[in-house]
Design an enzyme around this catalytic site. Structure first.
Site, mmCIF file in Angstrom:
data_model
loop_
_atom_site.group_PDB
_atom_site.id
_atom_site.type_symbol
_atom_site.label_atom_id
_atom_site.label_comp_id
_atom_site.label_asym_id
_atom_site.label_seq_id
_atom_site.Cartn_x
_atom_site.Cartn_y
_atom_site.Cartn_z
ATOM 1 N N GLY A 312 42.739 42.396 42.425
ATOM 2 C CA GLY A 312 41.291 41.858 41.764
ATOM 3 C C GLY A 312 41.249 40.459 41.005
ATOM 4 O O GLY A 312 42.334 39.554 41.374
ATOM 5 N N SER A 313 40.493 40.258 40.133
ATOM 6 C CA SER A 313 40.211 38.857 39.644
ATOM 7 C C SER A 313 41.681 38.267 38.802
ATOM 8 O O SER A 313 41.276 37.179 38.427
ATOM 9 C CB SER A 313 39.050 38.892 38.450
ATOM 10 N N VAL A 314 42.648 38.976 38.527
ATOM 11 C CA VAL A 314 43.737 38.252 37.932
ATOM 12 C C VAL A 314 44.120 37.362 38.830
ATOM 13 O O VAL A 314 44.968 36.452 38.338
ATOM 14 C CB VAL A 314 44.781 39.404 37.623
#
Length: 594
Positions: A312-314
């Protein structure tokens, strides 16, 4: 030997002249010759008898001394042969960075039976089943009363169990000495150490071989006689490892997660100070490999190294760093975030409304999928792949674990513009938590990619530069704002200036598509952000917690609080002094003497 003639001519002529019979001379010489031969033979025989007597005396003396020594010695079980003992003694210990024992050898005994020598096989079977509950009494009776002449009962046993078997007193129950691998800390660092098994073995010795983890990766070195039994020193800190596993286990249970993983890495040396995967196992009693179900259902599965996930957004900081490095944007550049972005039947949207435009900093702080996708379109597929490849996200993690060597990130071979947009915010590409920690370490240390290692290092690595120091510093400032103002507000630990990024991704279904109610929650962090030293990644598999009347599955509510507690606990163990902001001048009013 000079032989004298029996009828010497001179004496014969002299005898004839005197009228004496010459045959007398011959008989006399014959007698003298026989006497000389008899004396010679007697002397030779006496010499031989003397030598033979000396040999018998020495032999009986050696036997007598040996018997006397054995009679005065303490009785003991027969030891392993020289070849077997040599194999056992060659395996070195494994120690942590401070020299504390992680794995060592312990002398134990095997137990086997010669049924034909047993006196009371039924009694022996009953008592063995009592001592070893996992053994079946009926099965033992059948074997002990059958026609077999040899039967393995136990490969290893504790001293207490050996004494209990000895007390049975049956001559058909025999012990064989051998070494076993002992992990005195139980399950702590179990996935890193891996475990061992027996290779070639006999009743009186056994070959210890690594079966997983560093035991398998360094098996040849640990068994090499040239190393003289020197220990293998790892980079992990046993104290930090124990604290990390304890907090991670509590967080996993609190967040009702199926599993969890964490990686703590020194951003300058690449040393893995601590790495854990839960559920774990005790290498002293390593379970068998699963034969059915999903691999991550087994405690043997290492989520930190073998688990390949869409995180995801990492991934968004990588997209921002790439665009900054290419000069496409600055932290203040405004990006159109109106949405959703439609690509065929796919739609990219944000979780919450952020307006029609936002600067790059706000896009990262508020975790805008649309904004990150727009930036990735500016970068393009080829340049995006080149940057991610430089971060090591296309290859197996180069760490000293056999499991890592065969675990490769998953990505699409057909890298379309849609893939470019989805990968920019962490979907469409799967990596391990260890890959993520390595990439964040590059941001933390000023832009150099270092190789993660489980071996202690004394000096920093000088890795390949993947971004400029200015780009890395800019991204770090943004990551700090994510914690102070954005989605990772629960990750702020006073005194340690944490910076990081949250990532929540729906789990992939084995049949394709995504689960609606199963997520991977991740928080990738750097601390202390003002003088970075460590990268920490915390991942929770299928977390869910009920807060303020709602079920929460996002990383900000699950992984972030766990990471914050970890930093709070391990910071002092790492020797990090909390930074305290200097207070403003005290409001003191000077009093007049008048």
């Amino acid at each position: 030997m000079t032989r004298t003639p029996l009828r010497p001519l001179a004496r014969i002529l002299e005898a004839r002249s005197r009228g004496v019979n010459p045959d007398v001379i011959e008989r006399e010489n014959m007698r003298l010759r026989h006497e000389e031969m008899r004396d010679t033979s007697r002397a030779r025989a006496e010499g031989r008898l003397l030598v033979l007597g000396a040999v018998f005396f020495c032999a009986f003396s050696v036997v007598g001394l040996r018997m006397g020594g054995m009679a005065s010695s303490v009785p003991e079980e027969p030891r392993a042969s020289a070849s077997g003992a040599g194999i056992e003694a060659q395996r070195g210990d494994i120690i942590d960075r401070d020299g504390r024992i992680l794995a060592t050898n312990m002398e134990t005994y095997s137990l086997y039976a010669h049924p034909h020598q047993m006196i009371y096989p039924e009694v022996a079977a009953r008592e063995l089943a009592r001592i070893f509950p996992e053994l079946d009494e009926d099965s033992l009776k059948r074997r002990f009363t059958g026609n077999g002449k040899f039967y393995w009962i136990r490969r290893t046993m504790s001293p207490e169990q050996r004494q209990a078997v000895h007390d049975i007193g049956d001559p058909g129950l025999l012990f064989g000495p051998r070494d076993m691998r002992l992990y005195p800390n139980g399950p702590i660092a179990g996935h890193i150490l891996g475990g061992t098994s027996y290779g070639t073995q006999d009743v009186r010795w056994a070959e210890i071989k690594g079966s997983a983890g560093v035991e398998h990766y360094f098996d040849a070195a640990l068994r090499d006689p040239a190393n003289g039994g020197a220990p293998l020193q790892l980079s992990i800190d046993l104290t930090v490892q124990a604290a990390l596993e304890q907090v991670l286990d509590g967080g996993m249970k609190l967040m009702n997660s199926k599993g969890a993983a964490a990686v703590l890495m020194d951003i300058h040396t690449g040393e893995i100070i601590s790495m854990a995967s839960l559920p774990d196992f005790d290498p002293n009693d390593r379970p068998h490999l699963p034969t059915s179900g999903h691999p991550d259902d087994s405690p043997l599965f290492d989520r930190a190294v073998q688990g390949v996930y869409e995180l995801g957004s990492v991934f968004k900081p990588f997209t921002i760093a790439d665009s900054l490095e290419l000069g496409l944007v600055s932290p203040d550049s405004m990006i159109d975030i109106r949405g959703p972005i439609t690509w065929g039947r796919f739609r990219i949207r944000d979780d919450h409304y952020l307006g029609t435009s936002a600067d790059v900093t706000k896009i990262l702080v508020e975790s805008s999928n649309i904004g990150t996708a727009r930036i990735s379109q500016m970068i393009g597929a080829q340049r995006q792949q080149e940057f991610l490849r430089k971060l090591g996200l296309f290859d197996p993690a180069p760490v000293e674990l056999s499991e890592a060597e065969v675990t490769k990130p998953n990505y699409q071979s057909n890298w379309s513009e849609l893939t470019t947009m989805t990968v920019s915010y962490g979907h469409g590409m799967s990596v391990t938590p260890l890959h993520l920690a390595t990439a964040y370490a590059a941001i933390a240390n000023g832009g150099r990619l270092i190789q993660p290692t489980l071996l202690k290092r004394e000096t920093p690595q000088v890795g390949e530069r993947v971004m400029s120091e200015n780009t890395a510093a800019t991204v770090r400032r943004m990551l700090r704002l994510v914690v102070t103002e954005g989605t990772a507000s629960f990750g702020d630990v006073p005194g340690y200036d944490v910076g990081g990024k949250t990532g929540t991704a729906n789990k992939l279904k084995p049949s394709g598509g995504y689960y609606e109610d199963k997520t991977i929650g991740t928080f990738a962090s750097i601390f202390p952000i003002r003088d970075p030293k460590y990268a920490l990644v915390v991942m929770l598999d299928e977390p869910s917690t009920h807060i303020y009347g709602q079920d929460r599955r996002t990383a900000g509510w699950t992984a972030v609080p766990v990471a914050a507690e970890l930093i709070r606990r391990i910071g002092p163990l790492l020797g990090l002094r909390p930074y305290i902001e200097p207070a403003s001048g005290a409001a003191i009013t000077q009093a007049s003497s008048h």
